[in-house]
Scaffold this active site. Structure first.
Site, PDB file in Angstrom:
ATOM      1  N   GLU A   1       0.819  -1.214   0.000  1.00 31.21           N
ATOM      2  CA  GLU A   1       0.000   0.000   0.000  1.00 31.21           C
ATOM      3  C   GLU A   1       0.855   1.267   0.000  1.00 31.21           C
ATOM      4  O   GLU A   1       0.804   2.076   0.943  1.00 31.21           O
ATOM      5  CB  GLU A   1      -0.954   0.005   1.193  1.00 31.21           C
ATOM      6  CG  GLU A   1      -1.860  -1.208   1.225  1.00 31.21           C
ATOM      7  CD  GLU A   1      -3.031  -1.084   2.188  1.00 31.21           C
ATOM      8  OE1 GLU A   1      -3.076  -0.121   2.969  1.00 31.21           O
ATOM      9  OE2 GLU A   1      -3.923  -1.957   2.135  1.00 31.21           O
TER      10      GLU A   1
ATOM     11  N   GLU B   1      -4.627  -8.988   0.508  1.00 30.71           N
ATOM     12  CA  GLU B   1      -5.337  -8.775   1.780  1.00 30.71           C
ATOM     13  C   GLU B   1      -6.817  -8.626   1.503  1.00 30.71           C
ATOM     14  O   GLU B   1      -7.213  -7.982   0.524  1.00 30.71           O
ATOM     15  CB  GLU B   1      -4.906  -7.466   2.468  1.00 30.71           C
ATOM     16  CG  GLU B   1      -3.603  -7.516   3.173  1.00 30.71           C
ATOM     17  CD  GLU B   1      -3.244  -6.185   3.841  1.00 30.71           C
ATOM     18  OE1 GLU B   1      -4.155  -5.436   4.273  1.00 30.71           O
ATOM     19  OE2 GLU B   1      -2.041  -5.901   3.912  1.00 30.71           O
TER      20      GLU B   1
HETATM   21  C1  BGP Z   1      -4.346  -2.615   5.302  1.00 32.00           C
HETATM   22  C2  BGP Z   1      -2.916  -2.679   5.751  1.00 32.00           C
HETATM   23  C3  BGP Z   1      -2.678  -3.600   6.893  1.00 32.00           C
HETATM   24  C4  BGP Z   1      -3.800  -3.685   7.903  1.00 32.00           C
HETATM   25  C5  BGP Z   1      -5.181  -3.703   7.255  1.00 32.00           C
HETATM   26  C6  BGP Z   1      -6.362  -3.601   8.187  1.00 32.00           C
HETATM   27  O1  BGP Z   1      -4.621  -1.377   4.747  1.00 32.00           O
HETATM   28  O2  BGP Z   1      -2.051  -3.091   4.710  1.00 32.00           O
HETATM   29  O3  BGP Z   1      -1.441  -3.254   7.429  1.00 32.00           O
HETATM   30  O4  BGP Z   1      -3.624  -2.837   8.925  1.00 32.00           O
HETATM   31  O5  BGP Z   1      -5.300  -2.687   6.297  1.00 32.00           O
HETATM   32  O6  BGP Z   1      -6.814  -2.276   8.347  1.00 32.00           O
HETATM   33  P1  BGP Z   1      -6.769  -1.519   9.728  1.00 32.00           P
HETATM   34  O7  BGP Z   1      -5.514  -1.956  10.377  1.00 32.00           O
HETATM   35  O8  BGP Z   1      -6.735  -0.075   9.422  1.00 32.00           O
HETATM   36  O9  BGP Z   1      -8.010  -1.925  10.447  1.00 32.00           O
END
Ligand code: BGP
Length: 479
Positions: free
Chosen positions: A171, A372
């Site tokens: 990201e 993801e």
């Molecule tokens: C993505 C990231 C992760 C993780 C995930 C969950 O954007 O790559 O690192 O954190 O989101 O989202 P959040 O942690 O904001 O709930």
């Protein structure tokens, strides 16, 4: 409601993802080895949910062997994490490797392979060394791009004979968007030009890493290199021209900005035009644009969670507001939408299919995978049964619904090769820390961070072995 059986395509893998900073904890790091995330946490710990942060995280650094056994128990074919640049390198200018850290990553890779789990490594999941952030302004500096290039080569030298999938960033758009564009994160500075420079420098860094990887012959024996992006699949409120244009602008600023140069080697001309018009274009040279053109990725990782819906702007733009892509659109909430109330994200599984078709039709059908996707839920302990196992049927439903749409896209020709859940265990989110739990495996903070598989972990194992799952027929055209 009638059920139907869905089948995973042949050679399609299922795995789970995490990152170094969200799991490892600080053990083994030396003074001066903070990452940007560590710096952010140390600067504003009061903003992190219940004060938790990366300090101990899930203590993966000390407990990875136990976790690899759990990965096996939950049927993972592959595991994605990152190398923490700030840990792996001890002298960021010379790219001298920390032998302590190198040994840890080496052992982790071996442990995964010995247990039949393919390691996939990302080279930056926000773990920019804090020193480079404070000294040079982080990714705003071309010197940092060069230091990153040196660092990645050290990682390739050590592990490319064992690790066959490399990702330059996770990201890459996120940090600067939240920090310099929206100004909602440490150090709360607004500067659109800086945000755009970070975008550009990360595009350049990806191309330079691809070049090093290929010219160094690190791709022999089937190695691949790519980037993991988080395209915001964007839907206009209506088919009216002004709404469609709003969505196109959103797409340009948040999706094409990385998709186009990474896959096609070109930054969209329209982006240059708009940024120049608003006096916030990044600094670039023709020579750099050539490097970007000549060094595109082999494979694309995609983090997909929620759709974005936009509509044409209703209100006039305040002329004093620094340029922001929201100049062109407003966010739109679809009435009746399904929500994950904890994370505040709409649940719209068809975005898997829509994005699959986009890769097929607009991006040369490059090999790609879901890097993801997942569902963060608060207070999951409420769902424990008598044996203390979290009954996360909502997560099983979430995965099934997304997978069936992804499979439909694959059956219609999209070259998607895998699905990775975020996350393997519960772990630390930026600022939300352990608030929303994502894992197949629970981390019990009240009890020494002990691990316990959730119902979804057992379900994932079954999915991995049987390669089929049952889900509703509802709202799905399936041939
Ligand atoms: C993505 C990231 C992760 C993780 C995930 C969950 O954007 O790559 O690192 O954190 O989101 O989202 P959040 O942690 O904001 O709930």
């Amino acid at each position: 409601m009638s059920k139907r059986q869905y089948k995973l395509p042949d050679n399609f893998y299922i795995g789970a993802a995490a990152s170094a900073w969200q799991t490892e904890g600080w053990d083994g790091k030396e003074e001066g080895q903070d990452s940007y995330m560590d710096l952010w946490y140390k600067s504003t710990p009061e903003l992190w949910h219940n004060g938790y942060g990366p300090t101990v995280a899930t203590d993966f650094y000390n407990r990875y062997k136990e976790d690899v056994q759990l990965m096996k128990k939950s049927g993972l074919h592959s595991y994605r994490t990152s190398i923490d640049w700030s840990r792996f390198i001890i002298n960021y200018e010379t790219a001298e490797v920390s032998e302590v850290a190198a040994e840890y990553y080496d052992n982790l890779i071996d442990e995964l392979i010995a247990n039949g789990i393919e390691p996939m490594l990302c080279l930056e999941h926000y773990e920019l060394p804090a020193e480079l952030f404070t000294k040079y302004g982080g990714w705003g500096s071309k010197h940092v791009v060069d230091l990153y290039t040196k660092y990645v080569e050290e990682a390739f030298k050590r592990y490319s004979h064992k690790v066959k999938q490399w990702y330059t960033f996770n990201e890459p758009i996120v940090v600067q968007t939240r920090v310099f564009l929206d100004s909602i994160r440490y150090p709360f500075k607004q500067d659109t030009q800086t945000a755009m420079q970070w975008n550009y420098n990360k595009i350049l860094a990806t191309a330079k890493a691809v070049k090093v990887y290929k010219e160094g012959g690190y791709n022999k024996d089937g190695g691949k290199i790519g980037v993991i992006l988080n395209p915001d699949v964007c839907y206009p409120r209506s088919t009216a021209k002004h709404d469609v244009e709003a969505a196109e602008k959103f797409d340009l600023f948040f999706n094409r900005i990385f998709l186009d140069p990474s896959i096609k080697g070109e930054i969209p001309a329209e982006l240059f035009e708009i940024l120049k018009e608003h006096n916030c274009c990044f600094e670039y040279t023709e020579e750099e644009l050539e490097i970007i053109k000549d060094n595109t990725i082999d494979i694309l990782g995609v983090n997909l969670y929620a759709p974005t819906r936009v509509k044409a702007k209703n209100l006039a733009w305040n002329p004093n507001t620094p340029f922001h892509p929201e100049y062109f659109y407003d966010k739109h909430e679809l009435q009746g939408r399904k929500m994950n109330p904890f994370r505040g994200w709409e649940i719209y599984p068809k975005l898997m299919y829509d994005f699959a078709m986009r890769v097929k039709n607009e991006y040369g059908n490059i090999e790609w995978f879901i890097a993801e996707n997942g569902m963060g839920v608060e207070n999951e302990h409420k769902y424990k049964n008598e044996e203390g196992i979290i009954q996360d049927d909502y997560r099983i439903e979430f995965i099934s619904d997304h997978l069936r749409w992804l499979i439909k896209g694959i059956e219609e020709g999209s070259n998607c090769t895998g699905y990775m859940l975020w996350a393997f265990t519960d772990n630390v989110s930026p600022q939300n820390a352990f608030k929303n739990r994502y894992g197949l495996v629970e981390i019990n903070l009240e009890d020494n961070r002990n691990r316990k598989m959730k119902k979804s972990g057992y379900w994932y194992k079954e999915l991995s072995e049987k390669r089929t799952f049952e889900f509703d027929d509802f709202n799905f055209e399936y041939k």
